[in-house]
Every structure is written in structure tokens, then in C-alpha cells.
Design a protein around this motif. Structure first.
Motif, short mmCIF file in Angstrom:
data_model
loop_
_atom_site.label_atom_id
_atom_site.label_comp_id
_atom_site.label_asym_id
_atom_site.label_seq_id
_atom_site.Cartn_x
_atom_site.Cartn_y
_atom_site.Cartn_z
N SER A 136 6.38 -18.10 -5.68
CA SER A 136 7.27 -17.45 -5.10
C SER A 136 8.21 -18.19 -4.24
N ILE A 137 9.26 -17.44 -3.72
CA ILE A 137 10.33 -18.08 -2.95
C ILE A 137 10.46 -17.28 -1.57
N PRO A 138 10.86 -17.90 -0.73
CA PRO A 138 11.06 -17.23 0.83
C PRO A 138 12.37 -16.49 0.65
N GLY A 139 12.38 -15.32 1.29
CA GLY A 139 13.51 -14.33 1.29
C GLY A 139 13.94 -14.16 2.68
N GLY A 140 13.30 -14.87 3.74
CA GLY A 140 13.89 -14.63 4.92
C GLY A 140 13.00 -14.10 5.97
N SER A 141 13.12 -13.76 7.26
CA SER A 141 12.24 -13.26 8.22
C SER A 141 13.03 -12.76 9.17
N VAL A 142 12.50 -11.43 9.67
CA VAL A 142 12.97 -10.60 10.85
C VAL A 142 12.20 -10.28 11.84
N THR A 143 12.65 -9.89 12.83
CA THR A 143 11.66 -9.57 14.27
C THR A 143 11.78 -7.92 13.98
N VAL A 144 10.49 -7.40 14.19
CA VAL A 144 10.89 -5.76 14.11
C VAL A 144 9.88 -5.32 15.29
N TYR A 145 10.06 -4.13 15.63
CA TYR A 145 9.37 -3.61 16.92
C TYR A 145 8.71 -2.41 16.30
N ASP A 146 7.50 -2.26 17.31
CA ASP A 146 6.71 -0.81 17.17
C ASP A 146 7.40 0.13 18.25
N SER A 147 6.71 1.16 18.26
CA SER A 147 7.26 2.36 19.17
C SER A 147 7.21 2.06 20.64
N LEU A 148 6.25 1.07 20.91
CA LEU A 148 6.27 0.74 22.29
C LEU A 148 7.04 -0.57 22.56
N GLY A 149 7.97 -1.03 21.68
CA GLY A 149 8.65 -2.11 21.77
C GLY A 149 8.01 -3.52 21.82
N LYS A 150 6.72 -3.54 20.96
CA LYS A 150 6.18 -4.77 20.82
C LYS A 150 6.89 -5.36 19.65
N ALA A 151 6.95 -6.66 19.54
CA ALA A 151 7.66 -7.49 18.49
C ALA A 151 6.69 -8.07 17.76
N THR A 152 7.20 -8.10 16.44
CA THR A 152 6.51 -9.15 15.59
C THR A 152 7.46 -9.61 14.51
N SER A 153 7.09 -10.54 13.75
CA SER A 153 7.90 -11.22 12.86
C SER A 153 7.39 -10.87 11.37
N VAL A 154 8.25 -10.37 10.63
CA VAL A 154 8.05 -9.96 9.24
C VAL A 154 8.92 -11.05 8.21
N GLU A 155 7.86 -11.63 7.66
CA GLU A 155 8.29 -12.76 6.85
C GLU A 155 8.36 -12.10 5.19
N LEU A 156 9.36 -12.20 4.48
CA LEU A 156 9.71 -11.74 3.21
C LEU A 156 9.49 -12.99 2.14
N ARG A 157 9.01 -12.44 0.86
CA ARG A 157 8.99 -13.32 -0.05
C ARG A 157 9.11 -12.47 -1.36
N TRP A 158 9.89 -13.19 -2.38
CA TRP A 158 10.07 -12.73 -3.68
C TRP A 158 9.50 -13.42 -4.58
N ALA A 159 9.09 -12.61 -5.64
CA ALA A 159 8.48 -13.15 -6.76
C ALA A 159 8.96 -12.67 -8.13
N LYS A 160 9.52 -13.53 -9.10
CA LYS A 160 9.95 -12.76 -10.26
C LYS A 160 8.80 -12.71 -11.22
N THR A 161 8.65 -11.30 -11.86
CA THR A 161 7.59 -10.93 -12.56
C THR A 161 8.04 -10.92 -14.18
N ILE A 162 9.39 -10.49 -14.43
CA ILE A 162 9.73 -10.45 -15.85
C ILE A 162 10.84 -10.87 -15.90
N ASN A 163 11.15 -11.79 -16.93
CA ASN A 163 12.44 -12.27 -17.50
C ASN A 163 13.12 -11.17 -18.55
N ALA A 164 14.38 -11.14 -18.54
CA ALA A 164 15.17 -10.03 -19.35
C ALA A 164 14.88 -10.59 -21.03
N SER A 165 14.34 -11.69 -21.23
CA SER A 165 14.32 -11.95 -22.68
C SER A 165 12.78 -11.37 -23.32
#
Length: 465
Positions: free
Chosen positions: A228-257
Motif C-alpha cells: 500500500s502507499i500513504p495517503g496523508g494524515s489529518v488531525t480530527v476531533y471528537d465531540s469534546l474537542g479531543k484530538a487524534t491523528s487519522v492516517e490514511l493509506r491506499w491499496a490498489k486491488t484490481i487493474n483495469a486489464s
């Protein structure tokens, strides 16, 4: 009758010029008073009723002429809560009667002023240098709607701005047609080496729509990262304002061929990158993201990807959507083989306190909070009149509505507010000195009439001696 009438007329002339001098004196005295409107003097003749061939020039009386509609120069003060009206209109203000803080009692009457040197007092009220309290309408910081319809004295306190849970992550990126995974780079000639191979995983990390469990466990982290390859990360917040970092990754599963003949990707979110054994490390968003032959997104149709509910570093995230806007996510060739993330922004924030306030051109009091949020707190009330110069003057540069001025028209109209500025007096010192010279000469001329009349009367008295 003629000589005595001349004396009376000369006296009226002296009184009128004295009245003019009084206005000139007041204008000069207030030449540095913020928002002051000078008072000019007009003269009117008083003609007695008489026969056509016996008409007299008559005596004179003086009247004040207001200049409320003439704007003074605007001066920058660099105080954010100061404001000047560029154009027509007056700030709506009130006077304090008694009490302090939240118990302050006001007269509940609308007065009007051009003096905009407002600043916060200890209780959060906006007060100008003459002691008048600014009025307006509060704004709901959540909906942005005005609260109420009648202007009230504004009080802005440094209360906390509540936290907002993240509900949306704006994602704009280009995904490479052939991802540069570690496996693909190590085996460039092997067909399909860039794809995520579920056979190498006990838990089958493919999305549930593709027959997998959508889970990457701790013991399979290394294998997953290699496919897989990294897709970036972003800080998100819950309803109390507590922050956490969300890391995204992408993986290709099917080729058009292959079948189906579309390029298919899966989006993963890091739940616990330090997981071991059978604990969940990455969780699949469980949706097949497909692209057409020109690299355009074809599925999901809305362009939105709902992330699964999960707990990351003790913070639970739920109901978060990755929004791509349809054309914000593309698949085009990229020699780097890595994702080019152009924008990753989310809409949540932690709680904050008020750092500073300012006044916008459309009359809103804008609050800047420590959490980076900038919101409108109040709408200043600005009143316009059909006859500005018919307002009644009060102390401190304030005015009161009269029958002649007509009722106030609330709204800026074509005017605008300039924050960090105040309007200066519209008195022109050079002009006032010129008027003073003319007034002095006119006054002296009237005294000469009295002297002449006195000499004529003395001659009359001499006849009977």
C-alpha cells in the motif's frame, strides 16, 4: 423712531454676531473631539410690517445650522474595536443608569452617535470615550442567525467557544495509476506486483464488498505496508474537542486489464499502528473506489467515503465522511508512484477562548478564538435618517430623534464600517478663523451704528439747551 430703531437693530446685530462667535468658539474647542459635528450660524432678517414705500431693512436674528451630514476625516487607531462609518448613518447607543457588570441598568432608549472610539470595559460592554454603550443584535455562533429584532446593548464575554466533532474530511488528491509500493518497486517485472494480494493475509484486508473482512491485524502490518502507499494524515476531533491523528493509506486491488475492467482501490485508516498479534492495526473503509479510463472517479457515485467507527489512541471517531467533491479524486499517471495529496482539511476543532475582536465592513463584530475559529458574534445597529441635520444634539457627540428628523432607518444602506478607525471632528480651523474675522468686523460695525446714533441723540438734546 428712526434713531431708536437703529439702536435696537444694532443691538440685535451685536447679539446675532455674539451668537455666531459662540458657535465658532465651540467648533474650535471641539476641533479634536472624535465624531464632533460643527455648528454653523445662519442669519435671518426681521422686517416690521409697514407701507410699501416705508419698508425697512429690519433687524436680524441668528440660528444654528447643523452639519451632521458632513463627514469628518477618518483616522487609523489600530484598536480593533474602534469603528468609523464611511458614508451616511449613526451608531445606535444607550446610556447607563445604574448598577455594574451583569446588573447594569440602561435607559433603554436609542441615541445616535458618529463617535466610534468603542472599547471593552471590565464587564464586556463596548463603550465609547463619551460613555455611550454600543447597541446591536447578537448572532448565534452555531447557526449564524441574528438573535432578536430589536437592538440591545452588546456584551461580549470571554466564554469558551465549544468544541465541534469532525464530520467531514475534505480530500483532494491524485492517485497514481501504478502505485509505487515496496513490492512493486522490488518486483517491477512481475505482473500485479502493485496490487494488494489477499492471499498473503490471514484476515483478508479487502473490503467486505470484495469478499474480505476489511481488517489488517498486527502480525500483518509489514506485509500490508509493503502493498500500500500513504495517503496523508489529518488531525480530527471528537465531540469534546479531543484530538487524534487519522492516517490514511491506499491499496490498489484490481487493474483495469482484469475483470471487472476498472481500476479499483481500497482506503484504509490506521487504528493502531503498534498493534501486535491478532489486534486490529488498519481498518478498511469497506467501499470499492473505482476510476474510469480517463482517470475520473466512477464510484462511489457521490464521491464520498464514510469512514468506519473506530477508536484511535483512546479517541472514538464516528460518522466521519471523506468528501472528494466527485472530481477532487483522480487516478492519473505519476512517475513517483505516490499519492499527490493537494488538500486534506477537516471541519472539527477543539474548544477555544476569545482572543480578539474586530469590526467588519458590513458591521459585524468578528471574534477570533484560540482554536483558530473566526465567527461573527454580533451585528452592529446603524441608523440612518431622512433629515440628519434635524437631530437634537446631546452631550458627548450623541443625538436624539426628533419629529423633524423622522424615524430611524436601521441598516447600513450604501455605507460601510471601517474597523480600527475613528471619525474626527468635521471642524476646519482655517475656516473657523476666517468666520471669526468676519464676525468680529460685523460686530464692530454694529457698535459703530450705536456710537453714531448716540451722537445724533446728543445733537437732539443740544437743541433744547
Amino acid at each position: 423712531m428712526g434713531v431708536f430703531s437703529a439702536l435696537t437693530t444694532a443691538v440685535s446685530g451685536m447679539q446675532a454676531q455674539s451668537y455666531a462667535l459662540e458657535n465658532i468658539s465651540g467648533n474650535i474647542a471641539n476641533s479634536r473631539t472624535a465624531g464632533f459635528k460643527r455648528v454653523d450660524t445662519t442669519f435671518s432678517d426681521l422686517v416690521p410690517d409697514s407701507a410699501l414705500n416705508r419698508q425697512l431693512s429690519g433687524s436680524v436674528t441668528a440660528y444654528s445650522q447643523a452639519t451632521n451630514s458632513i463627514q469628518g476625516d477618518l483616522t487609523a487607531t489600530r484598536i480593533d474595536t474602534n469603528a468609523a462609518i464611511n458614508g451616511d448613518g449613526f451608531f445606535v447607543v444607550d446610556q447607563r443608569l445604574s448598577g455594574l457588570g451583569s446588573n447594569t441598568q440602561f435607559s433603554n432608549s436609542n441615541l445616535y452617535t458618529r463617535r466610534g472610539d468603542f472599547d471593552f470595559d471590565a464587564n464586556g460592554y463596548l463603550v465609547n470615550g463619551a460613555g455611550y454603550y454600543l447597541k446591536g443584535l447578537k448572532i448565534d455562533t452555531v447557526t449564524g442567525q441574528l438573535i432578536g429584532t430589536q437592538p440591545e446593548v452588546l456584551r461580549i464575554t470571554k466564554e469558551q467557544f465549544p468544541a465541534k466533532a469532525t464530520t467531514s474530511i475534505e480530500y483532494r488528491a491524485n492517485i497514481p495509476a501504478k502505485p509505487g509500493t515496496n513490492n512493486a518497486n522490488s518486483n517491477p517485472t512481475v505482473a500485479g506486483s502493485e496490487l494488494l494480494n489477499p492471499a498473503g493475509f490471514t484476515s483478508n484486508p479487502l473490503s467486505t464488498t470484495e469478499g474480505g473482512t476489511g481488517i489488517v491485524i498486527g502480525s500483518e502490518i509489514t506485509s500490508f505496508l509493503n502493498q500500500s502507499i500513504p495517503g496523508g494524515s489529518v488531525t480530527v476531533y471528537d465531540s469534546l474537542g479531543k484530538a487524534t491523528s487519522v492516517e490514511l493509506r491506499w491499496a490498489k486491488t484490481i487493474n483495469a486489464s482484469t475483470t471487472p475492467t476498472v481500476d479499483t482501490w481500497n482506503l484504509f485508516v490506521a487504528e493502531n499502528t503498534g498493534a501486535t498479534g491478532g489486534a486490529t492495526a488498519y481498518r478498511n473503509a469497506n467501499i470499492s473506489v473505482t476510476f474510469g479510463p480517463t482517470g475520473q472517479l466512477t464510484a462511489p457515485a457521490t464521491g464520498n467515503i464514510t469512514l468506519p467507527t473506530m477508536t484511535i489512541a483512546g479517541t472514538t471517531i464516528t460518522g466521519v465522511q471523506v468528501t472528494t467533491g466527485g472530481n477532487g479524486l483522480t487516478q492519473n499517471g505519476d512517475v513517483s508512484g505516490q499519492i499527490d495529496a493537494r488538500s486534506i482539511r477537516q471541519d472539527g476543532y477543539t474548544a477555544g477562548t476569545l482572543d480578539r475582536t474586530s469590526v467588519s465592513a458590513d458591521g459585524q463584530v468578528i471574534g477570533t478564538f484560540s482554536n483558530g475559529q473566526v465567527v461573527a458574534l454580533a451585528q452592529l445597529s446603524v441608523a440612518r435618517f431622512n433629515a440628519d441635520n434635524a437631530l437634537k444634539r446631546l452631550d458627548g457627540g450623541a443625538f436624539e430623534e426628533t419629529i423633524e428628523s423622522g424615524p430611524p432607518i436601521i441598516g447600513l444602506g450604501t455605507s460601510q464600517l471601517i474597523g480600527g478607525n475613528i471619525e474626527q471632528s468635521n471642524t476646519d480651523i482655517a475656516d473657523e478663523f476666517s468666520k471669526m474675522i468676519v464676525t468680529q468686523q460685523a460686530y464692530s460695525a454694529n457698535t459703530k451704528v450705536i456710537t453714531t446714533a448716540q451722537e445724533m441723540l446728543r445733537d437732539v438734546f443740544s437743541i433744547i439747551r
